[in-house]
Design a protein around this motif. Structure first.
Motif, PDB file in Angstrom:
ATOM      1  N   ARG A  79       0.653  -1.211  -0.542  1.00 18.34           N
ATOM      2  CA  ARG A  79       0.185  -0.022   0.241  1.00 18.34           C
ATOM      3  C   ARG A  79       1.091   1.015   0.102  1.00 18.34           C
ATOM      4  O   ARG A  79       1.856   0.921   0.852  1.00 18.34           O
ATOM      5  N   LEU A  80       0.355   2.649  -0.279  1.00 24.74           N
ATOM      6  CA  LEU A  80       1.152   3.582  -1.175  1.00 24.74           C
ATOM      7  C   LEU A  80       0.286   4.405  -0.944  1.00 24.74           C
ATOM      8  O   LEU A  80       0.116   4.549  -2.131  1.00 24.74           O
ATOM      9  N   ALA A  81      -1.145   4.711  -0.069  1.00 20.43           N
ATOM     10  CA  ALA A  81      -2.193   5.824  -0.192  1.00 20.43           C
ATOM     11  C   ALA A  81      -1.776   7.052   0.526  1.00 20.43           C
ATOM     12  O   ALA A  81      -2.100   6.814   1.998  1.00 20.43           O
ATOM     13  N   LEU A  82      -1.550   8.734   0.207  1.00 20.58           N
ATOM     14  CA  LEU A  82      -0.856   9.301   0.386  1.00 20.58           C
ATOM     15  C   LEU A  82      -1.554  10.084  -0.154  1.00 20.58           C
ATOM     16  O   LEU A  82      -1.703  10.053  -1.213  1.00 20.58           O
ATOM     17  N   LEU A  83      -2.148  11.883   0.393  1.00 27.33           N
ATOM     18  CA  LEU A  83      -2.937  13.111   0.083  1.00 27.33           C
ATOM     19  C   LEU A  83      -1.111  13.564  -0.926  1.00 27.33           C
ATOM     20  O   LEU A  83      -0.551  13.534  -0.462  1.00 27.33           O
ATOM     21  N   PRO A  84      -2.310  14.030  -1.267  1.00 25.63           N
ATOM     22  CA  PRO A  84      -2.055  15.091  -2.664  1.00 25.63           C
ATOM     23  C   PRO A  84      -0.582  16.211  -1.308  1.00 25.63           C
ATOM     24  O   PRO A  84      -1.045  16.682  -0.429  1.00 25.63           O
ATOM     25  N   GLY A  85       0.994  15.732  -2.191  1.00 23.99           N
ATOM     26  CA  GLY A  85       1.806  16.434  -1.135  1.00 23.99           C
ATOM     27  C   GLY A  85       2.742  15.664   0.053  1.00 23.99           C
ATOM     28  O   GLY A  85       3.677  16.489   0.162  1.00 23.99           O
ATOM     29  N   ASP A  86       1.715  14.975   0.751  1.00 22.79           N
ATOM     30  CA  ASP A  86       2.909  13.992   0.834  1.00 22.79           C
ATOM     31  C   ASP A  86       3.976  13.078   0.512  1.00 22.79           C
ATOM     32  O   ASP A  86       3.050  12.743  -0.801  1.00 22.79           O
ATOM     33  N   TYR A  87       5.012  12.355   0.676  1.00 25.21           N
ATOM     34  CA  TYR A  87       5.667  11.576   0.072  1.00 25.21           C
ATOM     35  C   TYR A  87       6.522  10.452   0.940  1.00 25.21           C
ATOM     36  O   TYR A  87       5.624  11.223   2.336  1.00 25.21           O
ATOM     37  N   LEU A  88       7.007   9.438   0.233  1.00 21.96           N
ATOM     38  CA  LEU A  88       7.511   8.149   0.942  1.00 21.96           C
ATOM     39  C   LEU A  88       9.704   8.256   1.397  1.00 21.96           C
ATOM     40  O   LEU A  88       9.292   9.206  -0.275  1.00 21.96           O
ATOM     41  N   THR A  89       9.880   8.276   1.606  1.00 22.70           N
ATOM     42  CA  THR A  89      11.596   8.242   1.272  1.00 22.70           C
ATOM     43  C   THR A  89      12.019   7.146   1.956  1.00 22.70           C
ATOM     44  O   THR A  89      11.426   6.991   3.057  1.00 22.70           O
ATOM     45  N   VAL A  90      12.476   6.397   1.343  1.00 21.53           N
ATOM     46  CA  VAL A  90      13.541   5.146   1.686  1.00 21.53           C
ATOM     47  C   VAL A  90      15.123   5.364   1.604  1.00 21.53           C
ATOM     48  O   VAL A  90      15.997   5.625   0.857  1.00 21.53           O
ATOM     49  N   SER A  91      15.920   5.498   3.041  1.00 22.82           N
ATOM     50  CA  SER A  91      17.039   6.047   2.814  1.00 22.82           C
ATOM     51  C   SER A  91      18.195   5.027   3.395  1.00 22.82           C
ATOM     52  O   SER A  91      17.421   4.636   4.381  1.00 22.82           O
ATOM     53  N   ARG A  92      19.146   5.481   3.174  1.00 26.88           N
ATOM     54  CA  ARG A  92      20.443   5.520   4.457  1.00 26.88           C
ATOM     55  C   ARG A  92      20.383   6.079   5.553  1.00 26.88           C
ATOM     56  O   ARG A  92      19.491   7.532   5.763  1.00 26.88           O
ATOM     57  N   PRO A  93      21.139   5.159   6.629  1.00 29.36           N
ATOM     58  CA  PRO A  93      20.445   6.011   8.248  1.00 29.36           C
ATOM     59  C   PRO A  93      21.504   7.555   7.680  1.00 29.36           C
ATOM     60  O   PRO A  93      21.159   8.799   8.609  1.00 29.36           O
ATOM     61  N   ASP A  94      22.425   7.836   7.467  1.00 26.64           N
ATOM     62  CA  ASP A  94      22.815   8.844   7.626  1.00 26.64           C
ATOM     63  C   ASP A  94      22.156   9.802   6.057  1.00 26.64           C
ATOM     64  O   ASP A  94      23.235  10.816   6.141  1.00 26.64           O
ATOM     65  N   GLY A  95      21.341   9.143   5.915  1.00 26.24           N
ATOM     66  CA  GLY A  95      21.070  10.436   4.674  1.00 26.24           C
ATOM     67  C   GLY A  95      22.133   9.800   2.971  1.00 26.24           C
ATOM     68  O   GLY A  95      21.535  11.082   1.701  1.00 26.24           O
ATOM     69  N   GLY A  96      23.058   9.567   2.683  1.00 31.84           N
ATOM     70  CA  GLY A  96      23.671   9.552   1.876  1.00 31.84           C
ATOM     71  C   GLY A  96      23.303   8.794  -0.022  1.00 31.84           C
ATOM     72  O   GLY A  96      23.898   8.924  -0.683  1.00 31.84           O
ATOM     73  N   GLU A  97      22.025   8.297   0.710  1.00 39.75           N
ATOM     74  CA  GLU A  97      21.019   7.432  -0.759  1.00 39.75           C
ATOM     75  C   GLU A  97      19.937   7.396  -0.268  1.00 39.75           C
ATOM     76  O   GLU A  97      19.584   7.666   1.197  1.00 39.75           O
ATOM     77  N   ILE A  98      19.085   8.291  -0.905  1.00 41.19           N
ATOM     78  CA  ILE A  98      17.492   8.462  -0.519  1.00 41.19           C
ATOM     79  C   ILE A  98      16.936   8.024  -2.004  1.00 41.19           C
ATOM     80  O   ILE A  98      17.039   8.844  -3.110  1.00 41.19           O
ATOM     81  N   GLN A  99      15.911   7.772  -1.879  1.00 38.66           N
ATOM     82  CA  GLN A  99      14.855   7.758  -2.911  1.00 38.66           C
ATOM     83  C   GLN A  99      13.142   8.057  -2.072  1.00 38.66           C
ATOM     84  O   GLN A  99      12.924   7.626  -1.378  1.00 38.66           O
ATOM     85  N   ARG A 100      12.514   8.909  -3.071  1.00 32.89           N
ATOM     86  CA  ARG A 100      11.983   9.423  -2.991  1.00 32.89           C
ATOM     87  C   ARG A 100      10.329   8.809  -4.168  1.00 32.89           C
ATOM     88  O   ARG A 100      10.659   8.917  -4.508  1.00 32.89           O
TER      89      ARG A 100
END
Length: 412
Positions: A79-100
């Motif tokens: 499930r990936l059901a979000l309101l317009p403007g909201d988003y999800l990130t998947v990242s490394r803990p240090d933020g060195g790699e991030i996908q939106r």
């Protein structure tokens, strides 16, 4: 759609963990050739079950998935059901790699229902390099007045694919060796004699052309746990791998393409941050010649790594070659030397070798492993590709490019 929305309320899909199996194919042979063990889509990871929901009301907004020693983590959403403007990130803990990921409300709920009813649906996120991935829900809205509708929204992670640890890789190699010996007693593995491959960077100063050509080669991560190799052919958005790696647009959509996945130093452990894109569309595929020609998304981000060219001719017996590859999903290495060849260099043994059909292949003793399928076999004379690697067995073999070009030349 209202009926689908109502059904989705309260549903959380959790699938049983499953592990992909490497494709081991026995190639055809005539009476004078023994059967060999095919280097197929190599298993590189495991799938772990998960039961994690990130939501809008009274639930957590982030989750951390950690598997010590794994070389990547890849989450799957039902499930990936979000309101317009909201988003999800998947990242490394240090933020060195991030996908939106920007969720689409109705599509997200539909995937939830489909997964429960049919065991399908959902979406794999792009992998995160390393052993830890942080999934975080980012809200941009004032929730006042929306409470009645928020319970049906959110993100559900049902499973996580992760890379094998070093110990698991060693155990798998030992198990694969036992299976290969059982399949063809007395035959060598696809590493012919000693393993003479070396990190691509080892050739940076001794053979800069060879090193530069290796940059056009990419690691494929298929369905979260399977591996092959692919490479750019020509200046346009064209890549090629083996038919036995994937064949359809749907499979391409679940295939990551990693460029620049290479060691920073010869024999070292530090690896460059890879540039990852999704495979996009399959333009042509053929089982007999074992190729799949495809495109990638975000092509502009990988143009910097250059491309390879076809050498449209029959290979010559004794012609020296080299193979840039991602064996077993490891950082890019090059097979250029061979202790199975008299002069110590990889060379064509038989330019008219039987593959899936008569005389479609060229054979050689260059070392390859599971995950090397789809690698380019490059002539040292022209630095162009003369074969598409697809079989192990010592000799190993690749489909001749002059055969493939006849089928796809108009698409390049």
């Amino acid at each position: 759609m209202r009926r689908t929305l109502a059904l989705a309320l309260g549903l959380t899909a959790v699938l049983a963990a499953g592990t992909a199996t490497a494709a081991h194919v026995l190639r055809p042979s005539d009476q004078t050739q023994q059967q060999i063990w095919s280097v197929g889509a190599e298993e590189t990871g495991k799938v772990e079950s998960a039961e994690t929901t990130l939501g809008y009301l009274g639930t957590r907004k982030d989750a951390t998935f950690r598997y010590p020693g794994a070389d990547y983590v890849k989450v799957h959403f039902t499930r990936l059901a979000l309101l317009p403007g909201d988003y999800l990130t998947v990242s490394r803990p240090d933020g060195g790699e991030i996908q939106r990921y920007d969720g689409k409300l109705l599509e997200g709920v539909t995937d939830t229902v489909s997964n429960v009813v049919n065991g399908s649906g959902g979406k794999w996120a792009m992998s995160i390099t390393g052993d830890t991935a942080v999934v975080r829900l980012h809200l941009a809205h004032d929730l006042l007045g929306l409470r009645s509708d928020l319970a049906r929204l959110g993100v559900t992670v049902d499973k996580v694919a992760r890379g094998m640890t070093a110990a698991e890789r060693r155990a798998k190699k030992a198990d694969d060796a036992r299976k290969r010996e059982a399949a063809r007693p007395g035959r060598e593995e696809s590493v012919c004699g000693g393993d003479d491959k070396a990190d691509a960077v080892c050739y940076k100063t001794t053979d800069p052309v060879m090193y530069q050509r290796s940059k056009a080669v990419a690691r494929l991560l298929i369905k979260g746990t399977e591996l092959c190799t692919a490479w750019r052919v020509g200046p346009d958005n064209r890549m090629i791998t083996n038919h036995h790696c994937f064949t359809t647009d749907a499979e391409a959509a679940d295939t990551e393409v990693w460029f620049n996945y290479a060691c920073a130093q010869c024999g070292g452990y530090d690896v460059f941050k890879p540039t990852k894109v999704w495979a996009a569309h399959v333009l042509a595929t053929d089982k007999r010649l074992d190729y799949t020609l495809f495109t990638v998304d975000d092509f502009a981000s990988v143009q910097q790594y250059g491309y390879l060219q076809f050498d449209v001719r029959a290979p010559n017996k004794g012609e020296q070659v080299y193979i840039p590859q991602n064996p077993a999903g490891e950082p890019t290495s090059i097979a250029a030397s061979s202790d199975s060849d008299r002069q110590g260099n990889c060379q064509i043994v038989d330019p008219a070798y039987d593959g899936y059909d008569t005389d479609t292949d060229a054979s050689y003793y260059c070392d390859t492993e599971g995950g090397s399928s789809g690698s380019p076999v490059i002539s040292r004379v022209t630095n162009k590709v003369i074969a598409l690697h697809h079989f192990g067995g010592c000799p190993n073999s690749g489909v001749r490019i002059d055969e493939i070009y006849q089928a796809i030349g108009r698409l390049l």
